[in-house]
Design a protein around this motif. Structure first.
Motif, short mmCIF file in Angstrom:
data_model
loop_
_atom_site.label_atom_id
_atom_site.label_comp_id
_atom_site.label_asym_id
_atom_site.label_seq_id
_atom_site.Cartn_x
_atom_site.Cartn_y
_atom_site.Cartn_z
N HIS A 182 -18.20 6.09 -11.36
CA HIS A 182 -16.78 5.83 -11.49
C HIS A 182 -16.00 6.81 -10.63
CE1 HIS A 182 -17.43 3.11 -14.92
NE2 HIS A 182 -18.36 3.97 -15.29
N LEU A 183 -15.25 6.27 -9.68
CA LEU A 183 -14.37 7.09 -8.83
C LEU A 183 -12.96 6.53 -8.96
CD1 LEU A 183 -16.59 7.46 -5.63
CD2 LEU A 183 -16.15 9.20 -7.35
N GLY A 184 -12.15 7.18 -9.79
CA GLY A 184 -10.82 6.64 -10.05
C GLY A 184 -10.94 5.30 -10.75
N SER A 185 -10.29 4.30 -10.19
CA SER A 185 -10.35 2.95 -10.76
C SER A 185 -11.52 2.14 -10.21
CB SER A 185 -9.04 2.21 -10.48
OG SER A 185 -8.83 2.08 -9.08
N ALA A 241 -5.34 10.51 -3.56
CA ALA A 241 -6.06 9.24 -3.74
C ALA A 241 -7.01 8.97 -2.59
CB ALA A 241 -5.07 8.09 -3.87
N ILE A 242 -6.59 9.31 -1.37
CA ILE A 242 -7.45 9.09 -0.19
C ILE A 242 -8.71 9.93 -0.29
CG2 ILE A 242 -7.59 9.45 2.30
CD1 ILE A 242 -4.60 8.78 2.45
N PRO A 298 0.82 -1.22 0.00
CA PRO A 298 0.00 0.00 0.00
C PRO A 298 0.85 1.26 0.00
CG PRO A 298 0.00 -1.02 2.17
CD PRO A 298 0.70 -1.97 1.26
N ARG A 299 0.34 2.29 -0.66
CA ARG A 299 0.95 3.62 -0.66
C ARG A 299 -0.12 4.62 -0.26
NH1 ARG A 299 3.21 4.16 -6.41
NH2 ARG A 299 2.22 6.17 -6.19
N PHE A 300 0.24 5.58 0.57
CA PHE A 300 -0.72 6.55 1.08
C PHE A 300 -0.46 7.91 0.42
CE2 PHE A 300 -0.15 3.31 4.31
CZ PHE A 300 -1.45 2.98 4.63
#
Length: 239
Positions: A211-214, A57-58, A51-53
């Motif tokens: 659709h929210l991002g991916s 993206a959050i 995981p990357r924060f």
């Protein structure tokens, strides 16, 4: 009997065989391509990502959790209507489990997870509501997920066959929702209830996706969320 409980699966298998005969053997239509099946290995591990924060993206993905809750709520009500069993008191456990599963999935690079409307449609067809079945099905799904060859076989299913199966599954979900309205004696002489029902049915059956991002939330989730918002808007207590 057993055949009656497996009608959806049997129908999909028979339609696959029919499509193969008509397209691959008789030359009508686009033939099924089995080259991917031959090239795929029998066993393989999924790609795992740490995981990357990132704040951007959050901010984009975090609101999805509320949408997943709305989708779970709709599924719970559908199951309650089909089984005639009071399952609403256990809704907190479902939300907790869904949040735990989403956290686990994200920890290895996966997306948010939720309950699936397709499973509820299968429950409506088979009349089997045992939770043990879903535990076994989950374990079998994990084992099959470790086989790229099985995944390649699934990829060979023509879109037309999946579309036909989807019509049955999602149609059963829509009817289950209508049955809940009937059993609850919803007053459709009120314009507010008519609007809520009309918008919900069209968004659900028309698969209005968000659709929210991916992440892609299907029509069941968006319809449930919209129904909750419209119900809160139209049925506010006047001071």
């Amino acid at each position: 009997g057993m055949l009656r409980r497996l009608l959806l699966l049997v129908g999909l298998i028979l339609s696959y065989i029919t499509y193969y005969i008509v397209s691959n053997l008789m030359g009508f239509g686009v033939p099924i391509d089995f080259s991917g099946v031959a090239a795929a290995s029998w066993f393989g591990l999924p790609s795992i990502h740490t995981p990357r924060f990132e704040l951007s993206a959050i901010i984009l993905i975090a609101p999805v959790a509320f949408i997943l809750i709305a989708e779970n709520l709709g599924h719970f009500k559908a199951v309650e209507g089909m089984t005639k069993t009071r399952v609403t008191p256990h809704m907190g456990k479902a939300f907790f489990a869904d949040g735990l599963a989403t956290t686990f999935s994200a920890g290895f690079g996966g997306t948010g997870v939720t309950t699936y409307a397709e499973n509820i449609g299968v429950m409506a067809v088979t009349k089997v509501y045992s939770t043990t079945i879903f535990v076994i099905a989950g374990l079998v799904a994990i084992l099959l997920g470790l086989s790229p060859k099985f995944g390649a076989v699934i990829q060979t299913i023509p879109a037309a066959l999946l579309g036909g199966a989807s019509i049955v599954v999602f149609g059963l979900i829509a009817i289950a929702g209508a049955k809940i309205w009937i059993d609850s004696h919803i007053d459709f002489s009120k314009n507010s209830n008519l609007i809520i029902a009309a918008v919900t049915v069209i968004m659900g059956t028309g698969n209005f996706s968000l659709h929210l991002g991916s992440f892609d939330l299907g029509g069941i989730g968006t319809a449930t969320l919209t129904a909750i918002i419209l119900n809160a808007l139209f049925n506010r207590q006047k001071g």
